[in-house]
Design a protein around this motif. Structure first.
Motif, PDB file in Angstrom:
ATOM      1  N   UNK A  10      -2.259  -9.740   9.459  1.00 26.76           N
ATOM      2  CA  UNK A  10      -3.250  -9.630   8.394  1.00 26.76           C
ATOM      3  C   UNK A  10      -2.592  -8.959   7.199  1.00 26.76           C
ATOM      4  N   UNK A  11      -2.405  -9.697   6.080  1.00 29.50           N
ATOM      5  CA  UNK A  11      -1.823  -9.089   4.877  1.00 29.50           C
ATOM      6  C   UNK A  11      -2.828  -8.141   4.214  1.00 29.50           C
ATOM      7  N   UNK A  12      -2.435  -6.885   4.084  1.00 25.00           N
ATOM      8  CA  UNK A  12      -3.332  -5.874   3.537  1.00 25.00           C
ATOM      9  C   UNK A  12      -2.658  -5.098   2.417  1.00 25.00           C
ATOM     10  N   UNK A  13      -3.463  -4.288   1.761  1.00 28.49           N
ATOM     11  CA  UNK A  13      -2.986  -3.307   0.792  1.00 28.49           C
ATOM     12  C   UNK A  13      -3.463  -1.949   1.278  1.00 28.49           C
ATOM     13  N   UNK A  14      -2.585  -0.952   1.202  1.00 32.95           N
ATOM     14  CA  UNK A  14      -2.945   0.395   1.626  1.00 32.95           C
ATOM     15  C   UNK A  14      -2.893   1.318   0.420  1.00 32.95           C
ATOM     16  N   UNK A  15      -3.987   2.042   0.220  1.00 32.24           N
ATOM     17  CA  UNK A  15      -4.074   3.023  -0.861  1.00 32.24           C
ATOM     18  C   UNK A  15      -4.405   4.374  -0.258  1.00 32.24           C
ATOM     19  N   UNK A  19      -9.663  13.259  -2.789  1.00 26.88           N
ATOM     20  CA  UNK A  19     -10.877  13.856  -3.348  1.00 26.88           C
ATOM     21  C   UNK A  19     -10.859  15.325  -2.947  1.00 26.88           C
ATOM     22  N   UNK A  20     -10.527  16.186  -3.882  1.00 30.18           N
ATOM     23  CA  UNK A  20     -10.428  17.609  -3.564  1.00 30.18           C
ATOM     24  C   UNK A  20      -9.335  17.844  -2.538  1.00 30.18           C
ATOM     25  N   UNK A  21      -9.672  18.512  -1.441  1.00 30.65           N
ATOM     26  CA  UNK A  21      -8.704  18.788  -0.377  1.00 30.65           C
ATOM     27  C   UNK A  21      -8.526  17.605   0.559  1.00 30.65           C
ATOM     28  N   UNK A  22      -9.407  16.624   0.522  1.00 28.06           N
ATOM     29  CA  UNK A  22      -9.372  15.506   1.465  1.00 28.06           C
ATOM     30  C   UNK A  22      -8.611  14.314   0.902  1.00 28.06           C
ATOM     31  N   UNK A  23      -7.819  13.690   1.758  1.00 31.22           N
ATOM     32  CA  UNK A  23      -7.125  12.467   1.378  1.00 31.22           C
ATOM     33  C   UNK A  23      -7.554  11.372   2.345  1.00 31.22           C
ATOM     34  N   UNK A  24      -7.848  10.200   1.795  1.00 35.60           N
ATOM     35  CA  UNK A  24      -8.302   9.077   2.596  1.00 35.60           C
ATOM     36  C   UNK A  24      -7.321   7.923   2.464  1.00 35.60           C
ATOM     37  N   UNK A  25      -7.033   7.297   3.602  1.00 36.34           N
ATOM     38  CA  UNK A  25      -6.192   6.102   3.644  1.00 36.34           C
ATOM     39  C   UNK A  25      -7.140   4.915   3.694  1.00 36.34           C
ATOM     40  N   UNK A  26      -7.036   4.036   2.703  1.00 37.08           N
ATOM     41  CA  UNK A  26      -7.930   2.882   2.618  1.00 37.08           C
ATOM     42  C   UNK A  26      -7.112   1.612   2.797  1.00 37.08           C
ATOM     43  N   UNK A  27      -7.500   0.810   3.768  1.00 33.29           N
ATOM     44  CA  UNK A  27      -6.839  -0.467   4.045  1.00 33.29           C
ATOM     45  C   UNK A  27      -7.801  -1.562   3.631  1.00 33.29           C
ATOM     46  N   UNK A  28      -7.309  -2.522   2.860  1.00 31.08           N
ATOM     47  CA  UNK A  28      -8.164  -3.626   2.415  1.00 31.08           C
ATOM     48  C   UNK A  28      -7.341  -4.913   2.393  1.00 31.08           C
ATOM     49  N   UNK A  29      -7.981  -6.068   2.400  1.00 27.39           N
ATOM     50  CA  UNK A  29      -7.246  -7.335   2.405  1.00 27.39           C
ATOM     51  C   UNK A  29      -6.415  -7.491   1.133  1.00 27.39           C
ATOM     52  N   UNK A  30      -5.233  -8.071   1.289  1.00 25.19           N
ATOM     53  CA  UNK A  30      -4.386  -8.359   0.123  1.00 25.19           C
ATOM     54  C   UNK A  30      -4.970  -9.529  -0.673  1.00 25.19           C
ATOM     55  N   UNK A 117      -2.378  -0.373  -4.526  1.00 27.34           N
ATOM     56  CA  UNK A 117      -2.112  -0.395  -3.092  1.00 27.34           C
ATOM     57  C   UNK A 117      -0.730  -0.921  -2.762  1.00 27.34           C
ATOM     58  N   UNK A 118      -0.214  -0.483  -1.636  1.00 24.48           N
ATOM     59  CA  UNK A 118       1.092  -0.931  -1.154  1.00 24.48           C
ATOM     60  C   UNK A 118       0.890  -2.049  -0.139  1.00 24.48           C
ATOM     61  N   UNK A 119       1.640  -3.142  -0.267  1.00 29.09           N
ATOM     62  CA  UNK A 119       1.502  -4.246   0.693  1.00 29.09           C
ATOM     63  C   UNK A 119       1.886  -3.808   2.107  1.00 29.09           C
ATOM     64  N   UNK A 120       1.135  -4.303   3.072  1.00 34.05           N
ATOM     65  CA  UNK A 120       1.383  -3.965   4.473  1.00 34.05           C
ATOM     66  C   UNK A 120       0.827  -5.086   5.338  1.00 34.05           C
ATOM     67  N   UNK A 121       1.469  -5.363   6.457  1.00 34.40           N
ATOM     68  CA  UNK A 121       0.973  -6.355   7.409  1.00 34.40           C
ATOM     69  C   UNK A 121       0.426  -5.665   8.643  1.00 34.40           C
TER      70      UNK A 121
END
Length: 171
Positions: A10-15, A19-30, A117-121
């Motif tokens: 699945x070709x995705x983008x990762x961002x 937000x403040x002290x919290x960091x979230x990893x978001x994966x979405x379709x490329x 986002x950075x490309x990722x499979x």
């Protein structure tokens, strides 16, 4: 013959969004899902997908179930069927592991801060959704027991938050 998810990439983008002290990893379709739509219908949230989108949805669910530090975002609000009377309230789909304990109120800010986002499979392991013989309502995911509920589902509307069918007291 069915599609083997372990043979799919699945070709995705990762961002990463802070937000403040919290960091979230978001994966979405490329690439946008052209034949998938989530909307609030008469009976609550309704999902309509073709075969390709169903594979992406299964891959996204599998990733969310085994990745307790990621939000898996499927932007579906841009889809609208040709026969639509434009009355449906279109929704995005966000899948996440219950251990992330993500506050729904933060989603709009996270979405607004998504970069390119950075490309990722993404590849799921073989036998990713194997039924365990000794458990009712439990599944085995890559050798670890889990409940399909480990991946929580949140459907988000554009400006007004959760659809009524997913708010407290909804289905």
């Amino acid at each position: 013959m069915g599609v083997r998810l372990s043979e799919q990439t699945w070709p995705t983008l990762i961002s990463k969004v802070r937000l403040g002290r919290d960091e979230y990893r978001v994966v979405r379709p490329a690439r946008a899902l052209r034949h998938a739509m989530l909307y609030e219908g008469r009976l609550g949230a309704e999902l309509s997908v073709d075969k390709r989108a169903a594979v992406v949805l299964a891959m996204a669910w599998g990733l969310a179930a085994r990745s307790p530090h990621s939000l898996v975002y499927l932007p579906l609000r841009t889809a609208r069927p040709a026969d639509s009377a434009n009355q449906e309230r279109l929704l995005d789909l966000v899948l996440l592991h219950h251990r992330l304990a993500f506050p729904v109120s933060r989603w709009k800010r996270v979405r607004a801060l998504l970069g390119a986002g950075a490309p990722h499979g993404v590849r799921l392991p073989p036998q990713a959704f194997r039924r365990r013989a000794d458990a009712v309502g439990e599944w085995e995911y890559a050798g670890k027991g889990y409940s399909p509920g480990d991946a929580l589902v949140a459907a988000f509307a554009g400006a007004s938050g959760l659809p009524s069918s997913l708010r407290a007291g909804g289905a």
